[in-house]
Design a protein around this motif. Structure first.
Motif, PDB file in Angstrom:
ATOM      1  N   ILE A   1       0.849  -1.199   0.000  1.00 20.12           N
ATOM      2  CA  ILE A   1       0.000   0.000   0.000  1.00 20.12           C
ATOM      3  C   ILE A   1       0.879   1.241   0.000  1.00 20.12           C
ATOM      4  N   SER A   2       2.022   1.161   0.705  1.00 25.24           N
ATOM      5  CA  SER A   2       2.823   2.369   0.915  1.00 25.24           C
ATOM      6  C   SER A   2       3.777   2.680  -0.219  1.00 25.24           C
ATOM      7  N   VAL A   3       4.088   1.697  -1.055  1.00 21.00           N
ATOM      8  CA  VAL A   3       5.122   1.967  -2.050  1.00 21.00           C
ATOM      9  C   VAL A   3       4.553   2.863  -3.150  1.00 21.00           C
ATOM     10  N   PRO A   4       5.266   3.958  -3.484  1.00 20.88           N
ATOM     11  CA  PRO A   4       4.766   4.811  -4.563  1.00 20.88           C
ATOM     12  C   PRO A   4       4.808   4.039  -5.879  1.00 20.88           C
ATOM     13  N   GLY A   5       3.728   4.046  -6.623  1.00 19.78           N
ATOM     14  CA  GLY A   5       3.626   3.252  -7.838  1.00 19.78           C
ATOM     15  C   GLY A   5       4.762   3.492  -8.802  1.00 19.78           C
ATOM     16  N   PHE A   6       5.165   4.770  -8.959  1.00 21.96           N
ATOM     17  CA  PHE A   6       6.194   5.073  -9.961  1.00 21.96           C
ATOM     18  C   PHE A   6       7.542   4.517  -9.537  1.00 21.96           C
ATOM     19  N   PHE A   7       7.811   4.519  -8.234  1.00 18.74           N
ATOM     20  CA  PHE A   7       9.076   3.967  -7.745  1.00 18.74           C
ATOM     21  C   PHE A   7       9.105   2.460  -7.974  1.00 18.74           C
ATOM     22  N   PHE A   8       8.024   1.787  -7.605  1.00 15.40           N
ATOM     23  CA  PHE A   8       7.920   0.346  -7.773  1.00 15.40           C
ATOM     24  C   PHE A   8       8.063  -0.006  -9.252  1.00 15.40           C
ATOM     25  N   ALA A   9       7.463   0.831 -10.105  1.00 16.99           N
ATOM     26  CA  ALA A   9       7.554   0.592 -11.542  1.00 16.99           C
ATOM     27  C   ALA A   9       9.009   0.569 -11.979  1.00 16.99           C
ATOM     28  N   TYR A  10       9.816   1.551 -11.512  1.00 19.01           N
ATOM     29  CA  TYR A  10      11.210   1.583 -11.945  1.00 19.01           C
ATOM     30  C   TYR A  10      12.004   0.424 -11.379  1.00 19.01           C
ATOM     31  N   VAL A  11      11.692   0.044 -10.127  1.00 22.22           N
ATOM     32  CA  VAL A  11      12.397  -1.109  -9.549  1.00 22.22           C
ATOM     33  C   VAL A  11      12.133  -2.340 -10.405  1.00 22.22           C
ATOM     34  N   LEU A  12      10.860  -2.542 -10.779  1.00 16.07           N
ATOM     35  CA  LEU A  12      10.516  -3.704 -11.595  1.00 16.07           C
ATOM     36  C   LEU A  12      11.155  -3.614 -12.975  1.00 16.07           C
ATOM     37  N   ILE A  13      11.168  -2.422 -13.552  1.00 14.51           N
ATOM     38  CA  ILE A  13      11.771  -2.270 -14.884  1.00 14.51           C
ATOM     39  C   ILE A  13      13.245  -2.637 -14.827  1.00 14.51           C
ATOM     40  N   ILE A  14      13.961  -2.101 -13.825  1.00 15.34           N
ATOM     41  CA  ILE A  14      15.389  -2.414 -13.702  1.00 15.34           C
ATOM     42  C   ILE A  14      15.570  -3.911 -13.564  1.00 15.34           C
ATOM     43  N   PHE A  15      14.741  -4.524 -12.707  1.00 13.32           N
ATOM     44  CA  PHE A  15      14.868  -5.959 -12.459  1.00 13.32           C
ATOM     45  C   PHE A  15      14.627  -6.764 -13.737  1.00 13.32           C
ATOM     46  N   VAL A  16      13.500  -6.499 -14.391  1.00 17.57           N
ATOM     47  CA  VAL A  16      13.139  -7.305 -15.564  1.00 17.57           C
ATOM     48  C   VAL A  16      14.126  -7.086 -16.702  1.00 17.57           C
ATOM     49  N   VAL A  17      14.506  -5.821 -16.918  1.00 20.75           N
ATOM     50  CA  VAL A  17      15.385  -5.552 -18.054  1.00 20.75           C
ATOM     51  C   VAL A  17      16.767  -6.144 -17.832  1.00 20.75           C
ATOM     52  N   THR A  18      17.304  -6.062 -16.597  1.00 17.01           N
ATOM     53  CA  THR A  18      18.653  -6.587 -16.385  1.00 17.01           C
ATOM     54  C   THR A  18      18.674  -8.103 -16.254  1.00 17.01           C
ATOM     55  N   HIS A  19      17.592  -8.709 -15.791  1.00 16.87           N
ATOM     56  CA  HIS A  19      17.617 -10.163 -15.595  1.00 16.87           C
ATOM     57  C   HIS A  19      17.085 -10.950 -16.786  1.00 16.87           C
ATOM     58  N   PHE A  20      16.056 -10.433 -17.429  1.00 13.82           N
ATOM     59  CA  PHE A  20      15.445 -11.214 -18.509  1.00 13.82           C
ATOM     60  C   PHE A  20      15.754 -10.645 -19.886  1.00 13.82           C
ATOM     61  N   HIS A  21      16.333  -9.435 -19.895  1.00 17.88           N
ATOM     62  CA  HIS A  21      16.695  -8.806 -21.165  1.00 17.88           C
ATOM     63  C   HIS A  21      15.523  -8.722 -22.133  1.00 17.88           C
ATOM     64  N   VAL A  22      14.378  -8.274 -21.645  1.00 19.55           N
ATOM     65  CA  VAL A  22      13.249  -8.056 -22.540  1.00 19.55           C
ATOM     66  C   VAL A  22      12.851  -6.597 -22.447  1.00 19.55           C
ATOM     67  N   PRO A  23      12.483  -5.982 -23.554  1.00 21.52           N
ATOM     68  CA  PRO A  23      11.988  -4.623 -23.496  1.00 21.52           C
ATOM     69  C   PRO A  23      10.563  -4.612 -22.937  1.00 21.52           C
ATOM     70  N   VAL A  24      10.239  -3.602 -22.130  1.00 18.39           N
ATOM     71  CA  VAL A  24       8.920  -3.613 -21.493  1.00 18.39           C
ATOM     72  C   VAL A  24       8.128  -2.340 -21.735  1.00 18.39           C
ATOM     73  N   ILE A  25       8.756  -1.333 -22.352  1.00 16.76           N
ATOM     74  CA  ILE A  25       8.058  -0.063 -22.504  1.00 16.76           C
ATOM     75  C   ILE A  25       7.173  -0.101 -23.745  1.00 16.76           C
ATOM     76  N   GLY A  26       5.979   0.428 -23.624  1.00 15.85           N
ATOM     77  CA  GLY A  26       5.084   0.529 -24.774  1.00 15.85           C
ATOM     78  C   GLY A  26       4.171  -0.673 -24.907  1.00 15.85           C
ATOM     79  N   LEU A  27       3.391  -0.651 -25.999  1.00 16.68           N
ATOM     80  CA  LEU A  27       2.392  -1.696 -26.220  1.00 16.68           C
ATOM     81  C   LEU A  27       3.071  -2.966 -26.733  1.00 16.68           C
ATOM     82  N   LYS A  28       4.048  -2.769 -27.610  1.00 16.19           N
ATOM     83  CA  LYS A  28       4.843  -3.891 -28.118  1.00 16.19           C
ATOM     84  C   LYS A  28       6.206  -3.328 -28.513  1.00 16.19           C
ATOM     85  N   THR A  29       7.155  -4.232 -28.769  1.00 12.92           N
ATOM     86  CA  THR A  29       8.490  -3.775 -29.128  1.00 12.92           C
ATOM     87  C   THR A  29       8.427  -2.994 -30.439  1.00 12.92           C
ATOM     88  N   PHE A  30       9.101  -1.843 -30.456  1.00 14.11           N
ATOM     89  CA  PHE A  30       9.035  -0.992 -31.623  1.00 14.11           C
ATOM     90  C   PHE A  30       9.716  -1.680 -32.798  1.00 14.11           C
TER      91      PHE A  30
END
Lengths: 322, 319
Positions: B140-169
């Motif tokens: 409840i307490s975590v600011p959504g935008f902060f959590f979003a960046y934590v997840l982005i860093i995690f997913v991008v560095t560990h799984f090497h998949v692009p996540v921004i946008g509707l689909k990969t450009f």
């Protein structure tokens, strides 16, 4: 119980008397999470106050706006390069405690400045909403019996306000108004009083039937005195709980607004805006994201934990028997 | 029953009318004019501004503007000030983009909250319960935008998949499997983020409902007569604890349009929230007002549906 004589035997087996505050404190100490919340809140309050003193004025100890372009994006705990800096540009602690941002500004100083913004926005916004809520709820609950139209009018107004998606409404109004910290506080306050109104009204509906209110009325005490002196102190418990959690929500809302760029205008730092400025460098300078993010998280968490603890303590029904 | 339905429809229509007035006043009485958005644009000569004001009835008194606006809205003729596209069409297009986020987010919320909440209630006070409580406060307490960046860093560095946008450009035409996986990755993060707050709140609510029912006499009776523990929890207690959640199906309706302004702008997701945000930036009043109006309709419809559902499922309530 007073009628029993002081030296009577009946007195002895009774539980020892405790004043309300002692009892409250005893229950609070049992609730570990709430105590942690309160402690963090105390710490945050001191830091914010200290931050205000240290970062304002003509020649502040920590200057959050000092730009050092040659010291861009230095990681936390790195030492400044003394040869390229003028003497007044050297950070006060001799080290960049939290690193520097893309303009070489000291993130520690900026975080200190931002603490005060979060604190005041939280408290002032909730103060406004609690005052409106108590006033509206009090009027509606107290006079509702004889003036049904007033009660209906206020409660319909609450219904109308609840129809707006709150963050979107706040965003719209803040975007239309000129950017300033006071506007944000006022707008958050004016859009979050509905819950308090409902709580206070519900409490008043049961309180006004109680004997002490009838007695006060029979003594000819005027309405406003009954409301503010006799009834509101008895209706404070749910208000306090919702206010504590409301502070957490207001801090999050302000951080969200700052993040979107509608917060306190630029030279002034807020935690949301530090994070927002740092988002372009999340892979090169992750501290610009993590430090303000964790600061917001910890402060909001402490308010939420303390608020939930208060709810348990102030509500005798939820209390565990001892 | 019929009289209840009739009464609440009338009441909700009146509320809606006032909502429309209040939102109109908020937008139009705020300082600043839509014609001031871009004062430095050389094409914005005073004559153009004047024509613009006439075209969109901005020179009329405010109550006339109000009537014009809602007449256009109900006949579907409202157009965006920015690009002259019909507002309803634009909203529909964006709505279809937000819909998958909403559906996946809701499914995640509802499938995770119930097991977590029920288990917390059964092992009340234990290690699991206390850590679940703490984690729900954390979420409840975590600011959504902060959590979003934590997840982005995690997913991008560990799984090497692009996540921004509707689909990969520029993904073009690869195999359909890759295409679908790409879509799923892009959908996953924003929906998880949209679900976090919901999981925390709903699981707490499930827990408290469950605890309340577990304290009832009939649960004790079931235990006393020797019903196995499993059956007590899932047959006697859970069924009765589920009652209030039926009504919550109505209350998730407003989430359809609210979207999340912040999450959608972080992930460049062309959904409702982002459109509303862009409309606010451009002072595109018709879009802001229409989004507001539709979301008010959804809030009112949601409470109405939840009242109705309560009537249907709880025989103790008779009107």
């Amino acid at each position: 119980m007073k009628t029993i004589g002081k030296d009577s035997r009946v007195d002895d087996p009774m539980a020892d008397r405790r004043s309300g505050i002692e009892e409250f404190w005893r229950l609070l100490k049992q609730n570990r999470l709430a105590m942690i919340g309160l402690a963090i809140f105390g710490l945050f309050f001191c830091i914010a106050l200290l931050g205000l003193v240290l970062t304002t004025g003509k020649n502040p100890a920590f200057d959050p706006a000092m730009v050092r372009l040659q010291e861009k994006l230095r990681p936390p705990l790195s030492r400044p390069n003394l040869e390229t800096l003028r003497s007044e540009e050297v950070p006060r602690l001799g080290v960049y405690l939290f690193g520097t941002d893309d303009l070489g500004r000291d993130v520690f100083a900026r975080m200190l400045q931002g603490a005060w913004v979060s604190l005041t926005v939280g408290f002032v916004a909730v103060g406004i909403s609690v005052i409106i809520g108590i006033f509206m709820g009090g009027i509606s609950g107290y006079f509702g019996q004889n003036h049904t139209s007033m009660d209906t009018l206020i409660m319909r107004f609450v219904d109308i306000m609840l129809c707006f998606p709150s963050f979107f409404l706040i965003l719209t109004v803040v975007a239309l108004l000129p950017a300033s910290m006071y506007n944000i506080m006022i707008v958050i306050g004016l859009t979050s009083w509905m819950g308090t109104t409902r709580f206070v009204r519900a409490e008043f509906l049961s309180l006004r039937e109680q004997d002490f209110v009838t007695a006060a009325r029979a003594l000819g005490v005027n309405h406003w005195r009954i409301i503010f002196r006799h009834m509101i102190p008895n209706a404070m418990a749910p208000v306090l709980v919702s206010a504590t959690i409301g502070i957490a929500t207001a801090i999050l809302t302000e951080a969200g607004l700052s993040f979107l760029g509608f917060g306190v205008p630029p030279p002034h730092a807020t935690w949301g805006s530090i994070l927002s400025d740092g988002k372009r460098f999340i892979f090169d300078a992750p501290w610009l994201t993590f430090l303000p993010g964790f600061a917001i998280l910890i402060v909001v968490l402490s308010f939420n934990l303390f608020g939930e603890g208060l709810r348990d303590i102030l509500n005798p029904k939820l209390r565990e028997r001892y | 029953m019929l009289s209840f339905i009739g009464r609440s429809i009338v009441q909700k229509t009146i509320t809606l009318f006032f909502v429309s007035i209040v939102s109109f006043l908020i937008i139009h009485l705020a300082p600043g004019k839509p014609s001031q958005v871009d004062p430095l644009n050389p094409k914005f000569t005073p004559e153009i501004v004047e024509r613009f004001r006439k075209e969109f009835h901005l020179d009329k008194p405010i109550y006339v503007q109000y009537v014009y606006f809602y007449r256009d809205l109900f006949t579907g003729k409202t157009v965006s000030w920015k690009d002259n596209q019909p507002v309803l069409g634009k909203i529909w297009e964006r709505f279809l983009n937000s819909l998958p986020l909403f559906i996946v987010g809701t499914i995640i919320t509802w499938t995770l909250s119930f097991p977590i909440g029920i288990r917390s209630a059964i092992f009340r006070g234990g290690f699991y319960d206390r850590s679940a409580t703490f984690f729900s406060y954390l979420l409840i307490s975590v600011p959504g935008f902060f959590f979003a960046y934590v997840l982005i860093i995690f997913v991008v560095t560990h799984f090497h998949v692009p996540v921004i946008g509707l689909k990969t450009f520029g993904i073009g035409d690869t195999s359909w499997l890759r295409m679908i996986m790409d879509r799923v990755w892009h959908l996953l993060l924003p929906s998880v983020l949209g679900a976090t707050g919901g999981i925390a709140i709903l699981s707490r609510y499930v827990r408290s409902q469950m605890l309340e029912v577990e304290g009832q006499d009939y649960v004790r009776t079931a235990r006393a007569k020797g019903v196995p523990e499993e059956q007590v929890h899932y047959k006697h207690a859970l069924r009765n604890a589920l009652l209030p959640f039926v009504t919550m199906f109505g209350l998730i309706l407003p989430g359809l349009i609210g979207g999340s302004v912040i999450i959608e702008s972080i992930f460049s997701w062309p959904g409702m929230g982002r459109m509303a945000y862009e409309a606010i930036l451009a002072r595109d009043y018709p879009i802001i007002l229409t989004v507001n109006f539709i979301s008010a309709v959804l809030v009112l419809a949601g409470t109405f549906i939840s009242d109705l559902l309560y009537l249907v499922v709880d025989p103790r309530i008779r009107l």
